[in-house]
Design a protein around this motif. Sequence first.
Motif, PDB file in Angstrom:
ATOM      1  N   LYS A 340       1.007  -1.126  -0.019  1.00 33.95           N
ATOM      2  CA  LYS A 340       0.044  -0.226   0.183  1.00 33.95           C
ATOM      3  C   LYS A 340       0.906   1.186   0.043  1.00 33.95           C
ATOM      4  CE  LYS A 340      -4.393  -1.790   1.992  1.00 33.95           C
ATOM      5  NZ  LYS A 340      -5.107  -1.820   3.172  1.00 33.95           N
ATOM      6  N   ILE A 341       1.971   1.244   0.725  1.00 36.35           N
ATOM      7  CA  ILE A 341       2.835   2.450   0.914  1.00 36.35           C
ATOM      8  C   ILE A 341       3.512   2.570  -0.424  1.00 36.35           C
ATOM      9  CG2 ILE A 341       4.810   3.625   2.038  1.00 36.35           C
ATOM     10  CD1 ILE A 341       4.127   1.737   4.463  1.00 36.35           C
ATOM     11  N   ALA A 342       3.863   1.379  -1.118  1.00 39.42           N
ATOM     12  CA  ALA A 342       4.606   1.575  -2.364  1.00 39.42           C
ATOM     13  C   ALA A 342       3.765   2.130  -3.459  1.00 39.42           C
ATOM     14  CB  ALA A 342       5.259   0.269  -2.683  1.00 39.42           C
ATOM     15  N   ALA A 343       2.341   1.741  -3.393  1.00 39.94           N
ATOM     16  CA  ALA A 343       1.470   2.350  -4.300  1.00 39.94           C
ATOM     17  C   ALA A 343       1.236   3.845  -4.378  1.00 39.94           C
ATOM     18  CB  ALA A 343       0.055   1.351  -4.432  1.00 39.94           C
ATOM     19  N   ARG A 344       1.443   4.226  -2.998  1.00 48.21           N
ATOM     20  CA  ARG A 344       1.227   5.769  -2.805  1.00 48.21           C
ATOM     21  C   ARG A 344       2.490   6.577  -3.019  1.00 48.21           C
ATOM     22  NH1 ARG A 344      -1.789   6.463   2.858  1.00 48.21           N
ATOM     23  NH2 ARG A 344      -1.393   8.728   1.975  1.00 48.21           N
ATOM     24  N   THR A 345       3.415   5.950  -3.561  1.00 48.25           N
ATOM     25  CA  THR A 345       4.892   6.686  -3.243  1.00 48.25           C
ATOM     26  C   THR A 345       5.306   6.829  -4.769  1.00 48.25           C
ATOM     27  OG1 THR A 345       5.945   4.689  -2.364  1.00 48.25           O
ATOM     28  CG2 THR A 345       5.236   6.479  -0.871  1.00 48.25           C
ATOM     29  N   GLU A 346       4.544   6.812  -5.770  1.00 50.56           N
ATOM     30  CA  GLU A 346       5.412   7.125  -7.025  1.00 50.56           C
ATOM     31  C   GLU A 346       5.938   8.269  -7.293  1.00 50.56           C
ATOM     32  OE1 GLU A 346       3.788   5.582 -11.774  1.00 50.56           O
ATOM     33  OE2 GLU A 346       2.253   6.512 -10.210  1.00 50.56           O
ATOM     34  N   ASP A 347       7.181   8.310  -7.874  1.00 50.99           N
ATOM     35  CA  ASP A 347       7.935   9.368  -8.149  1.00 50.99           C
ATOM     36  C   ASP A 347       8.913   9.624  -6.911  1.00 50.99           C
ATOM     37  OD1 ASP A 347       7.210   9.659 -10.651  1.00 50.99           O
ATOM     38  OD2 ASP A 347       5.981  11.199 -10.506  1.00 50.99           O
ATOM     39  N   PHE A 348       8.710   8.809  -5.791  1.00 53.20           N
ATOM     40  CA  PHE A 348       9.381   8.929  -4.764  1.00 53.20           C
ATOM     41  C   PHE A 348      10.744   8.619  -4.906  1.00 53.20           C
ATOM     42  CE2 PHE A 348       5.765  10.323  -2.767  1.00 53.20           C
ATOM     43  CZ  PHE A 348       5.623  10.614  -1.618  1.00 53.20           C
TER      44      PHE A 348
END
Length: 426
Positions: A340-348
Motif C-alpha cells: 500500500k505504501i509503495a502504491a502511494r509513493t510513485e515518483d518518490f
Amino acid sequence: MNSAAIEGLLAALEMLPDNATLRLNVARLLIQEGRHAEAFEHLNQILARDAANAEAVDLLVQASAGLADQGNPKNAPSDASHVDPDTKQDPAFDWNRAERDLGPLLPAPFVDGEESMVAPDVATAGEHEAYPLFDIERPVVTLADVGGLETVKKRLSESFLEPMRNPEVARAFGKSLRGGLLLYGPPGCGKTFMARAVAGELGASFLTATLTDIFDKYIGESEKNLHEIFQAARRAAPAVLFLDEIDAVGTKRSNLSGGAGWMRQVVNQLLLELDSMSADNDGLFVLAATNHPWDIDNALLRPGRLDRMLLVLPPDRPAREAILKHHFASRPIAGIDLKKIAARTEDFSGADLEHVVTTAAEKAMMESLRRGTIQPVSMQHVNEALKEIRPSTQAWLQSARSVVEFANTSGAYDELGTYLRARKLL
C-alpha cells in the motif's frame, strides 16, 4: 578545513551565481561552521528561483533552528548545578534508559538515501602515508544490494564489470580495462550507492571527490587538488573514482566569461586527467554523477572521457517495496503494509522513502514519549508522514521535460524522453 573549502566555493560562486549545486554546498558548510545567517541568505536565493528544491528547504529548516538556538537564551540551562560539567547532561534524566527504550525508533546513519554499508578500509601505516588526503574505502555492497534499476545494472555489467572479470576475453575484442561513465537523474535516487556497488562488485578501492575536495580559493590550487585526487586513484588501482556533482566542476566553458578564467582551467585540468586514462590507467574507472547533465561541458562527454551516460530514475514499485522494507527493518512496526505504501509513493526517490520511514518513526517516538511506553510504527504514523512529504523528484522531472523537448538534438536524452512519455509528462 571547512573555512578554506567555503572560501573556494564562494570564489566559484562569484563566477557561477546561478549554480544551485554550488550554493547548496556553500550553505551546508556554513551551517556546519555555525554561520547560520549566511547560510540562510544563500538558501533564500535558491528558493527564490526554485521553491520546490527539497534539499534547500531542509537546509533552511536547519539554518532557522541554528539561528533560533544562537539567539534564544532559553536554551541555556536554568540551573547550572543540575548539569554534569563533564557530560553536559542533567543527571535527573536516565539517558541509558532512554537510549535502550527509544533507540530502535531512531534513524540509522544513511548515505545519499541509502544505509551506509561500507566497511572501513583497514590499511597499513605505509598505505596511510601514501594517501594522506583521501579516504579509500573497500565497499562490501554489490549490485545485488541495489533495489530495482535493472537496466542500469545490466549496462554497468556490460561496460565495466564483465570486462574486468574477464580481461583476456575483453582484450580479444579490443575492450579496454578502463572507462568513464556518467550517472544522471533526479537527486536521491541512488547514484552514489550505485557507484559504491560497482566498486564492491570489482573488489576495488573506492574514492569519492566532492566540490570541497577540489575547489580552493587560491589560483592553481583547484587544478592541483584535482590532479592529486586522480593520482591517488591511479595508485590504488583497481579503483573506482567517483566524481560527485560533476556539473559544478565540469561546467560549460562557453558559459564562463570575465574573471572566470580560473574555472576554465579547472575544466581543462579535468579533461587532461580523463585523457590520460588512454595511457597507462588500466583498472581505473571514473564514475561521475549529476542532477544536471545539460550543464556539463560537451568536451567531457566525448569518446574516451565520460562517453557513456546512464539514467538513474526513481525506483519502480517493487524497488520501492524493497527500499521501504530495508528502512523499516531496524524499527519496531505493527500492521505495516509495504504494498500500500509503495502504491502511494510513485515518483518518490530512495531518499524520499527513507524520509517517509524516518518521519513515521519520529511520530511513533513522540507518541511513545506521551504514553510512557514504546508504540510501534503503524500505518497511521505512515499516513501522517505521507501527508507532509511530497516527492522531491517532481521539480527535476519538470526541468528535464524542457530539455528533452527543446535541447535534445543529439538524442542524448532519448531514454529520458521515453520515461517522461510513459509517465505522461511529455
